[in-house]
Design a protein around this motif. Sequence first.
Motif, PDB file in Angstrom:
ATOM      1  N   GLU B 156      -8.569 -12.141  11.358  1.00  8.99           N
ATOM      2  CA  GLU B 156      -9.126 -11.751  12.667  1.00  8.99           C
ATOM      3  C   GLU B 156     -10.190 -10.671  12.545  1.00  8.99           C
ATOM      4  OE1 GLU B 156      -5.781 -12.225  16.066  1.00  8.99           O
ATOM      5  OE2 GLU B 156      -5.260 -10.942  14.391  1.00  8.99           O
ATOM      6  N   GLY B 157     -10.323 -10.111  11.333  1.00  6.53           N
ATOM      7  CA  GLY B 157     -11.344  -9.083  11.125  1.00  6.53           C
ATOM      8  C   GLY B 157     -10.808  -7.672  11.258  1.00  6.53           C
ATOM      9  N   GLU B 158      -9.493  -7.539  11.471  1.00  8.07           N
ATOM     10  CA  GLU B 158      -8.914  -6.190  11.555  1.00  8.07           C
ATOM     11  C   GLU B 158      -8.532  -5.748  10.144  1.00  8.07           C
ATOM     12  OE1 GLU B 158      -5.722  -6.486  14.369  1.00  8.07           O
ATOM     13  OE2 GLU B 158      -7.033  -7.372  15.860  1.00  8.07           O
ATOM     14  N   ASP B 159      -9.572  -5.474   9.349  1.00  8.47           N
ATOM     15  CA  ASP B 159      -9.369  -5.235   7.919  1.00  8.47           C
ATOM     16  C   ASP B 159      -8.564  -3.969   7.635  1.00  8.47           C
ATOM     17  OD1 ASP B 159     -10.656  -7.505   7.076  1.00  8.47           O
ATOM     18  OD2 ASP B 159     -12.622  -6.586   7.281  1.00  8.47           O
ATOM     19  N   GLU B 160      -8.822  -2.948   8.419  1.00 11.02           N
ATOM     20  CA  GLU B 160      -8.164  -1.670   8.140  1.00 11.02           C
ATOM     21  C   GLU B 160      -6.650  -1.799   8.332  1.00 11.02           C
ATOM     22  OE1 GLU B 160      -7.876   1.845   6.603  1.00 11.02           O
ATOM     23  OE2 GLU B 160      -9.724   0.657   6.649  1.00 11.02           O
ATOM     24  N   GLU B 161      -6.258  -2.476   9.430  1.00  8.61           N
ATOM     25  CA  GLU B 161      -4.820  -2.666   9.683  1.00  8.61           C
ATOM     26  C   GLU B 161      -4.204  -3.532   8.593  1.00  8.61           C
ATOM     27  OE1 GLU B 161      -3.383  -3.648  13.681  1.00  8.61           O
ATOM     28  OE2 GLU B 161      -5.373  -3.061  14.350  1.00  8.61           O
ATOM     29  N   ALA B 162      -4.923  -4.588   8.224  1.00  7.44           N
ATOM     30  CA  ALA B 162      -4.429  -5.487   7.178  1.00  7.44           C
ATOM     31  C   ALA B 162      -4.240  -4.700   5.878  1.00  7.44           C
ATOM     32  CB  ALA B 162      -5.417  -6.630   6.968  1.00  7.44           C
ATOM     33  N   ARG B 163      -5.204  -3.860   5.555  1.00  2.00           N
ATOM     34  CA  ARG B 163      -5.140  -3.094   4.312  1.00  2.00           C
ATOM     35  C   ARG B 163      -3.922  -2.156   4.322  1.00  2.00           C
ATOM     36  NH1 ARG B 163      -6.273   1.474   1.878  1.00  2.00           N
ATOM     37  NH2 ARG B 163      -6.530   2.521   3.857  1.00  2.00           N
ATOM     38  N   GLU B 164      -3.721  -1.494   5.470  1.00  2.00           N
ATOM     39  CA  GLU B 164      -2.586  -0.562   5.562  1.00  2.00           C
ATOM     40  C   GLU B 164      -1.267  -1.287   5.316  1.00  2.00           C
ATOM     41  OE1 GLU B 164      -2.333   1.804   9.110  1.00  2.00           O
ATOM     42  OE2 GLU B 164      -4.320   2.645   8.712  1.00  2.00           O
ATOM     43  N   ILE B 165      -1.097  -2.443   5.953  1.00  2.00           N
ATOM     44  CA  ILE B 165       0.167  -3.180   5.811  1.00  2.00           C
ATOM     45  C   ILE B 165       0.326  -3.648   4.362  1.00  2.00           C
ATOM     46  CG2 ILE B 165       1.477  -5.204   6.560  1.00  2.00           C
ATOM     47  CD1 ILE B 165      -0.023  -5.021   9.237  1.00  2.00           C
ATOM     48  N   MET B 166      -0.737  -4.219   3.804  1.00  2.00           N
ATOM     49  CA  MET B 166      -0.649  -4.769   2.454  1.00  2.00           C
ATOM     50  C   MET B 166      -0.328  -3.678   1.433  1.00  2.00           C
ATOM     51  SD  MET B 166      -0.917  -7.977   2.337  1.00  2.00           S
ATOM     52  CE  MET B 166      -1.637  -9.446   2.994  1.00  2.00           C
ATOM     53  N   PHE B 167      -0.993  -2.541   1.544  1.00  2.00           N
ATOM     54  CA  PHE B 167      -0.738  -1.481   0.573  1.00  2.00           C
ATOM     55  C   PHE B 167       0.652  -0.892   0.758  1.00  2.00           C
ATOM     56  CE2 PHE B 167      -5.133  -1.979  -0.330  1.00  2.00           C
ATOM     57  CZ  PHE B 167      -5.284  -1.520  -1.630  1.00  2.00           C
ATOM     58  N   ASP B 168       1.130  -0.893   2.000  1.00  2.00           N
ATOM     59  CA  ASP B 168       2.488  -0.427   2.246  1.00  2.00           C
ATOM     60  C   ASP B 168       3.488  -1.376   1.567  1.00  2.00           C
ATOM     61  OD1 ASP B 168       4.500   1.137   3.329  1.00  2.00           O
ATOM     62  OD2 ASP B 168       4.694  -0.154   5.082  1.00  2.00           O
ATOM     63  N   LEU B 169       3.246  -2.682   1.724  1.00  2.00           N
ATOM     64  CA  LEU B 169       4.144  -3.680   1.112  1.00  2.00           C
ATOM     65  C   LEU B 169       4.060  -3.619  -0.414  1.00  2.00           C
ATOM     66  CD1 LEU B 169       3.545  -6.804   3.379  1.00  2.00           C
ATOM     67  CD2 LEU B 169       5.446  -5.216   3.450  1.00  2.00           C
ATOM     68  N   SER B 171       3.409  -1.064  -2.136  1.00  2.00           N
ATOM     69  CA  SER B 171       3.760   0.253  -2.696  1.00  2.00           C
ATOM     70  C   SER B 171       5.086   0.224  -3.447  1.00  2.00           C
ATOM     71  CB  SER B 171       3.848   1.277  -1.568  1.00  2.00           C
ATOM     72  OG  SER B 171       4.937   0.943  -0.726  1.00  2.00           O
ATOM     73  N   GLY B 172       5.896  -0.798  -3.178  1.00  2.00           N
ATOM     74  CA  GLY B 172       7.185  -0.899  -3.866  1.00  2.00           C
ATOM     75  C   GLY B 172       8.319  -0.299  -3.058  1.00  2.00           C
ATOM     76  N   ASP B 173       8.012   0.257  -1.874  1.00  2.00           N
ATOM     77  CA  ASP B 173       9.069   0.843  -1.044  1.00  2.00           C
ATOM     78  C   ASP B 173      10.058  -0.209  -0.552  1.00  2.00           C
ATOM     79  OD1 ASP B 173       7.788   3.163  -1.405  1.00  2.00           O
ATOM     80  OD2 ASP B 173       6.924   3.323   0.613  1.00  2.00           O
ATOM     81  N   TYR B 174       9.616  -1.453  -0.475  1.00  2.00           N
ATOM     82  CA  TYR B 174      10.504  -2.533   0.000  1.00  2.00           C
ATOM     83  C   TYR B 174      10.833  -3.492  -1.145  1.00  2.00           C
ATOM     84  CZ  TYR B 174       8.174  -0.721   4.130  1.00  2.00           C
ATOM     85  OH  TYR B 174       7.656   0.115   5.085  1.00  2.00           O
ATOM     86  N   GLY B 175      10.774  -3.003  -2.372  1.00  2.00           N
ATOM     87  CA  GLY B 175      10.954  -3.882  -3.528  1.00  2.00           C
ATOM     88  C   GLY B 175       9.622  -4.514  -3.888  1.00  2.00           C
ATOM     89  N   ILE B 176       9.639  -5.223  -5.007  1.00  2.11           N
ATOM     90  CA  ILE B 176       8.371  -5.825  -5.459  1.00  2.11           C
ATOM     91  C   ILE B 176       8.105  -7.078  -4.641  1.00  2.11           C
ATOM     92  CG2 ILE B 176       7.226  -6.956  -7.404  1.00  2.11           C
ATOM     93  CD1 ILE B 176       8.810  -5.044  -9.218  1.00  2.11           C
ATOM     94  N   TYR B 177       6.913  -7.162  -4.049  1.00  2.00           N
ATOM     95  CA  TYR B 177       6.516  -8.367  -3.321  1.00  2.00           C
ATOM     96  C   TYR B 177       5.162  -8.806  -3.877  1.00  2.00           C
ATOM     97  CZ  TYR B 177       5.981 -11.704   0.425  1.00  2.00           C
ATOM     98  OH  TYR B 177       5.830 -12.874   1.133  1.00  2.00           O
ATOM     99  N   PRO B 178       5.171  -9.700  -4.891  1.00  2.00           N
ATOM    100  CA  PRO B 178       3.920 -10.029  -5.605  1.00  2.00           C
ATOM    101  C   PRO B 178       2.761 -10.490  -4.724  1.00  2.00           C
ATOM    102  CG  PRO B 178       5.793 -10.919  -6.759  1.00  2.00           C
ATOM    103  CD  PRO B 178       6.315 -10.417  -5.454  1.00  2.00           C
ATOM    104  N   PRO B 179       2.976 -11.308  -3.661  1.00  2.00           N
ATOM    105  CA  PRO B 179       1.802 -11.724  -2.880  1.00  2.00           C
ATOM    106  C   PRO B 179       1.024 -10.531  -2.328  1.00  2.00           C
ATOM    107  CG  PRO B 179       3.679 -13.088  -2.321  1.00  2.00           C
ATOM    108  CD  PRO B 179       4.197 -12.009  -3.210  1.00  2.00           C
ATOM    109  N   ALA B 180       1.770  -9.511  -1.840  1.00  2.62           N
ATOM    110  CA  ALA B 180       1.077  -8.334  -1.286  1.00  2.62           C
ATOM    111  C   ALA B 180       0.363  -7.573  -2.413  1.00  2.62           C
ATOM    112  CB  ALA B 180       2.067  -7.423  -0.586  1.00  2.62           C
ATOM    113  N   SER B 181       1.020  -7.490  -3.580  1.00  7.38           N
ATOM    114  CA  SER B 181       0.377  -6.821  -4.725  1.00  7.38           C
ATOM    115  C   SER B 181      -0.895  -7.558  -5.103  1.00  7.38           C
ATOM    116  CB  SER B 181       1.322  -6.797  -5.918  1.00  7.38           C
ATOM    117  OG  SER B 181       2.496  -6.130  -5.583  1.00  7.38           O
TER     118      SER B 181
END
Lengths: 339, 550
Positions: B156-169, B171-181
């Motif tokens: 949708e073009g909301e890159d900043e929000e997308a980036r925040e969520i992806m980097f949060d995922l 970060s490893g705080d919720y376990g390893i999630y390779p797609p987000a990495s």
Amino acid sequence: MTDSIALSETGTAVSGRSLPSWAVHAVTIGIIVISLLLGFSFWADWFISIDRIVCTICVAIGLIISISKSWWNSDQPARFVAPCVLWSLAVIFLGLAITTSRPKFYAIALGFSVAGWFAAQMKGESVGNAIAIGLAFMVPALVRAFEERKAFAEIESIAVSVTSGLADVFGQSHYREGNTLYFGYGIADQFSCVGKWDSIVTFLGISLLCVFAFRRSLVSGFATCSLAFFVWIAVRATAWVVLSLVVSSTQQTSETAPITVMNWTFGIEIGLFLIGALLIISLDQLFSSLLAPIPVEFINPDFPLVAIFWNAMVGLPSLNPEVPSRAMEIEDYAEEFPV
Amino acid sequence: MNDRTWLQFAYWFTHESLKIFTAPMSVYGGAVDAMKGWKYSRNSTMFWIHLPAFLALASVYLAYGFSVFERKDSKVQRYGVEGERTLPTKTLENIANTKFSFLEPNRKPATLESAFPTERAKRAFQFASLLAKQVLSFQPNSVPTRYRLALMKSIEGEDEEAREIMFDLASGDYGIYPPASCWAASWIIQAKEDNREVDMKDLGKHLKNATSWNDCNVKLVSIFSMVLEQNGLSPAAIDVAVDAAKRDRAYNLQLARLYSRINNQEGLRQASYAAEEFFGAKLNTGNERDDDRLAIAEVRMLTGRLPQAASVLEEGLMNNAKRPLLSLMLSNVRIAMFQQSIVPGQNGTMTADMARLESAIDADPSNPSISEQAARLLTQKIKPTRKIIDALRKQIDSGITTSESHSLLAQGFYLMGNEKEAIKNWELAIAKNPKDSNSHNNLAFCLFKSASPNIDRALQLINTANTIAPNNAEILDTFGQILMAAKKPKEAINKYEQSIAVDENRIETRKKLVDAYLAAGLNDLAKAQKEIIESMEPKPESDEDTKDSK
């Protein structure tokens, strides 16, 4: 009106204290005029929305029927204390309304003054009946109190939960954001208790019509008023889920179907209002039959305790005083079970 | 009890029982009213008439009750399945990944409009987003759902929000999630490619997590291998490159390059065999593509089979001579063959097979490596042929020469004593590559040592060189010398000391430092430095080497 028949054996003496008719009219009219004039903005606000006008019409019809069924004359002594107390309350509420700037108190004052008038004029009915009639004029105050205490928002929230639950049961995926439900495919709805034909206030009007027209007892009347909320929630929730089902099925075949079907049209609103009204009237009948008091002569003498308790709970039977009560006769049994 | 009594009882019992069915109102009358204490049953016709309304209302609330008691995780699963059916995560990934041009250079970045052009497709996208939000209302930390939502936001073009969520995922705080990495690593690499400010700290971590995922883009796996190699972790780099080659056999070429760089002949042999087999098979399908032929040529080059590399390219050019990539590669192969022919001759001179360089010119006269080779010949004091000189001149005139070529030419001219041409070429080298610290240093040195020194320009150049390469001992040494010439001994001391701090074996720099100390009147320090020099000597060779490189 029917001429009253004395039921009480002791109701012969007439008290010396009585109010002249002109005084009753003058006091009542005075308080009503003050309430209407000082609370003009409140009344103007009440009549501004269509659902409140519908509610007013319904309550008015109920009141007319109720008053036409009332007993005005009897050998009961003219009341003095009850009207005075009610008018005093009306004056107190007028004072409160002026000093605390709460316009809804004008409606309460108006209700008490009307109750006082009926208490003084309707000798054949109880003071409770007069108060019940007065309560009808306090409905705007009740609605305002609901708004002020965010009760409508709470009810909306419950309605959204019920709709969401129903949609889940029928496999209609959706998303809830506050009091708004999004059904996907372009369907979204913001729930509202006021401001539409199917709003809760119009449903409350239908309930009050039943209460006054059929002269329900306290418990039965309360049950009927509660029905307004239950029926409003159920009708609205069902309508949305049905609409969503229709849309999701037509969506498979048509590109533009959702937009045309999902419109919450005036016709649908009227239809829901009528369905709701039918349900409320029918359920009022059902609950009143379930909550009916047991006439004394029909109480089983071998098993009276539950019946007495029941009557204490739902109120005494309001028998037509034209029908004299009679004691149990042994012939009653003899007729049914001839030996 | 006689028969008559039994019959009477049976009649009475049947009669009473049938009342339940024949007169349904008596059920209510018989049960509830009797319990309440009614002596007689009431006529409850009205009860039965109004009961449907109650049942209708009750059924609505009963259905709602079912939903209340439905398990939350089953709701989540239901919504998740429907969301995936409406718009699969793989599709979202494919669309969102078009924003990473390094992954898919030939695809335009997708927008909501381009990816979902029809009304129906748009509605599907909105519905999928709605379902994801609903899942999050049940489980706010549902990682796969947040990932889907972040992909949608990216589309949708909301890159900043997308980036925040992806980097949060990631970060490893919720376990390893390779797609987000995978997404996070791609984002960092793309930012670097776009010359944006970016924190590279977690790139290795993200790449490691991402490459544990089977569906990870192979390009990322190969980048991870390169990152590992750059950080001196060659064994791990090989493991990752082998993994990439297993996922996509085309990456055997990269594996072969890696083996070649670390000089692992056995690995190189295996990888080059696999790569040649793969690209050869592709060529054999009849679908002639430059990339396949180039890959085969490169593999053959890496394994030292230069004539075979040349032949595969010549074969490609035989059918169609207008294939610039093949021509350039052929030219490069011939240059490599030419470099092999450079051997030490008699009297310390060097000899080379000029015909090979000329054939490289024939293959692609606009190959900038040709001018580099020609310039290198000057520094090695080998006389080029007329054709080579002409090619060099043509390249200089057309401006396709590289900074490296000019730098080499300048060195050649400087060695031959042609200072003017040397300065001109260094200036050109700097103009072509403003970040060439060596050319800055050499030009500054040349200007400072010149018969008519230009100290101000030399200071300016050496300052630039020092900014580009702050920890280069040679540049710091030159800086010190120029500062001394500018009569700034204290600043010169600072630079000399920095140079020694980088490389403490620089005796010549230490000697210059002694002079600087004396010029600044710091005799004690000069004496102490002299003692250090004495303890280190004799080591004249290393200093001579550094002079040569200059």
